[in-house]
Scaffold this motif. Structure first.
Motif, mmCIF file in Angstrom:
data_model
loop_
_atom_site.group_PDB
_atom_site.id
_atom_site.type_symbol
_atom_site.label_atom_id
_atom_site.label_comp_id
_atom_site.label_asym_id
_atom_site.label_seq_id
_atom_site.Cartn_x
_atom_site.Cartn_y
_atom_site.Cartn_z
ATOM 1 N N LYS A 1 0.457 -1.088 0.782
ATOM 2 C CA LYS A 1 0.078 0.052 -0.055
ATOM 3 C C LYS A 1 1.599 1.449 -0.150
ATOM 4 N N TYR A 2 1.869 1.661 0.370
ATOM 5 C CA TYR A 2 2.682 2.179 0.868
ATOM 6 C C TYR A 2 3.523 2.538 -0.316
ATOM 7 N N PHE A 3 3.818 1.915 -0.999
ATOM 8 C CA PHE A 3 4.967 1.275 -2.255
ATOM 9 C C PHE A 3 3.650 2.241 -3.213
ATOM 10 N N GLU A 4 2.741 1.921 -3.338
ATOM 11 C CA GLU A 4 1.567 1.949 -4.154
ATOM 12 C C GLU A 4 1.560 3.626 -4.012
ATOM 13 N N THR A 5 1.480 4.170 -3.367
ATOM 14 C CA THR A 5 0.750 5.751 -3.291
ATOM 15 C C THR A 5 2.146 6.013 -3.155
ATOM 16 N N GLY A 6 3.698 5.501 -3.836
ATOM 17 C CA GLY A 6 4.785 6.446 -3.560
ATOM 18 C C GLY A 6 4.471 7.472 -4.169
ATOM 19 N N GLU A 7 4.001 7.511 -5.688
ATOM 20 C CA GLU A 7 4.208 8.633 -6.503
ATOM 21 C C GLU A 7 2.894 9.517 -5.621
ATOM 22 N N LEU A 8 1.713 9.183 -5.145
ATOM 23 C CA LEU A 8 0.872 10.364 -5.421
ATOM 24 C C LEU A 8 1.233 11.198 -3.900
ATOM 25 N N ARG A 9 2.475 10.540 -2.795
ATOM 26 C CA ARG A 9 2.805 11.601 -2.031
ATOM 27 C C ARG A 9 4.175 12.628 -2.610
ATOM 28 N N VAL A 10 4.962 12.096 -3.105
ATOM 29 C CA VAL A 10 6.166 12.828 -3.907
ATOM 30 C C VAL A 10 4.788 13.831 -4.207
ATOM 31 N N ARG A 11 3.817 13.721 -5.034
ATOM 32 C CA ARG A 11 3.323 14.912 -5.994
ATOM 33 C C ARG A 11 3.137 15.279 -5.220
ATOM 34 N N ALA A 12 1.912 15.193 -4.142
ATOM 35 C CA ALA A 12 1.281 16.385 -3.053
ATOM 36 C C ALA A 12 2.367 17.021 -2.438
ATOM 37 N N ALA A 13 3.606 16.083 -2.319
ATOM 38 C CA ALA A 13 4.829 16.898 -1.508
ATOM 39 C C ALA A 13 5.500 18.708 -2.429
ATOM 40 N N ALA A 14 5.519 17.875 -3.488
ATOM 41 C CA ALA A 14 6.160 18.998 -4.181
ATOM 42 C C ALA A 14 4.631 19.767 -4.461
ATOM 43 N N SER A 15 3.243 20.076 -4.691
ATOM 44 C CA SER A 15 2.447 21.090 -5.206
ATOM 45 C C SER A 15 2.889 21.860 -3.732
ATOM 46 N N ILE A 16 2.368 21.004 -1.994
ATOM 47 C CA ILE A 16 2.958 21.818 -1.162
ATOM 48 C C ILE A 16 3.732 23.155 -1.018
ATOM 49 N N ALA A 17 4.843 22.109 -1.458
ATOM 50 C CA ALA A 17 6.217 22.766 -1.091
ATOM 51 C C ALA A 17 6.150 24.245 -1.993
ATOM 52 N N ALA A 18 5.293 23.658 -3.030
ATOM 53 C CA ALA A 18 4.883 25.389 -4.097
ATOM 54 C C ALA A 18 3.919 26.233 -3.766
ATOM 55 N N ASN A 19 2.920 25.589 -2.998
ATOM 56 C CA ASN A 19 1.982 26.585 -2.371
ATOM 57 C C ASN A 19 2.422 26.978 -0.957
ATOM 58 N N ALA A 20 3.091 26.566 -0.475
ATOM 59 C CA ALA A 20 3.404 27.158 0.854
ATOM 60 C C ALA A 20 2.269 27.832 1.548
ATOM 61 N N ALA A 21 2.980 29.145 1.160
ATOM 62 C CA ALA A 21 2.405 30.535 1.661
ATOM 63 C C ALA A 21 1.778 30.318 1.472
ATOM 64 N N SER A 22 0.567 30.592 0.135
ATOM 65 C CA SER A 22 -0.868 30.497 -0.019
ATOM 66 C C SER A 22 -1.486 30.009 0.709
ATOM 67 N N ILE A 23 -1.432 28.552 1.386
ATOM 68 C CA ILE A 23 -1.940 27.614 2.081
ATOM 69 C C ILE A 23 -1.885 27.694 3.086
ATOM 70 N N ILE A 24 -1.167 29.000 3.429
ATOM 71 C CA ILE A 24 -0.733 29.336 5.052
ATOM 72 C C ILE A 24 -1.934 30.363 4.817
ATOM 73 N N LYS A 25 -1.895 31.255 4.012
ATOM 74 C CA LYS A 25 -2.850 32.762 3.985
ATOM 75 C C LYS A 25 -3.845 32.382 3.544
ATOM 76 N N GLU A 26 -4.124 31.789 3.057
ATOM 77 C CA GLU A 26 -5.738 30.930 2.761
ATOM 78 C C GLU A 26 -6.579 31.020 4.041
ATOM 79 N N ALA A 27 -5.705 29.938 4.696
ATOM 80 C CA ALA A 27 -6.328 29.053 5.625
ATOM 81 C C ALA A 27 -6.479 29.826 7.043
ATOM 82 N N VAL A 28 -5.368 30.611 6.912
ATOM 83 C CA VAL A 28 -5.607 32.352 8.024
ATOM 84 C C VAL A 28 -6.578 32.879 8.010
#
Ligand SMILES: CCC1=C(C)/C(=C/C2=NC(=C\c3[nH]c(/C=C4\NC(=O)[C@H](C)[C@H]4CC)c(C)c3CCC(=O)O)/C(CCC(=O)O)=C2C)NC1=O
Length: 161
Positions: free
Chosen positions: A29-56
């Motif tokens: 299960k972990y290996f099957e979701t590897g691609e998903l996790r890496v993609r999510a991490a990349a898009s969170i990293a690229a949008n961290a400031a706006s995620i926080i701003k919107e959440a605030v």
């Protein structure tokens, strides 16, 4: 810090056994979701400031917390709050990549509640902000990765409460 692989291997090693079928399933299960996790991490990293701003904006802005007497009032405290939210987002992303929450215990939650209580940082409002980050992050990365990130945002919230 532990991850999904070391967790499974350590559990087998304690018993001196090869991996059983439930351990193998966990790894699969972990290996099957590897691609998903890496993609999510990349898009969170690229949008961290706006995620926080919107959440605030969704949770804390225009409440008593940002007015005189509130814990986010003054630029210094406002910035400390934003910085804390950035810690939560970054460490939740690490935990999501690892598939394991232990990094949150070790680097984030250890002594945090006591620190917040001694500084008068409101825990309820912090949890609301983390829940808002959970929603904003899920809308960015999609439901599957969003659910996985949600596990670790919730873990931080229960560690604080
Ligand atoms: C990587 C692990 C890590 C964490 C988690 C961390 C948290 C952390 N947040 C702090 C302060 C703070 N945290 C907040 C946060 C908030 N106030 C609010 O009203 C909001 C609800 C909330 C934001 C969501 C504020 C305002 C302070 C400053 C409080 C003060 O000094 O009066 C402090 C005290 C020292 C400092 O001001 O830097 C720590 C240690 N530090 C770490 O190294």
């Amino acid at each position: 810090m532990q991850d999904a692989i070391t967790a499974v291997i350590n559990a087998a090693d304690v018993q001196g056994k090869y991996l059983d079928s439930s351990a193998i399933d966990k790894l699969k299960k972990y290996f099957e979701t590897g691609e998903l996790r890496v993609r999510a991490a990349a898009s969170i990293a690229a949008n961290a400031a706006s995620i926080i701003k919107e959440a605030v904006a969704k949770s804390l802005l225009y409440s008593d917390i940002t007015r005189p007497g509130g814990n986010m009032y003054t630029t210094r405290r406002y910035a400390a709050c934003i910085r804390d939210l950035d810690y939560y987002l970054r460490y939740a992303t690490y935990a999501m990549l690892a598939g394991d929450a232990s990094i949150l215990d070790e680097r984030v939650l250890n002594g945090l509640k006591e620190t917040y209580n001694s500084l008068g940082v409101p825990i309820g409002a912090t949890i609301q902000a983390i829940q808002a980050m959970k929603e904003v992050t899920a809308s960015l990365v999609g439901p599957d990765a969003g659910k996985e990130m949600g596990v670790y945002f919730d873990y931080i919230c229960s560690g604080l409460s």
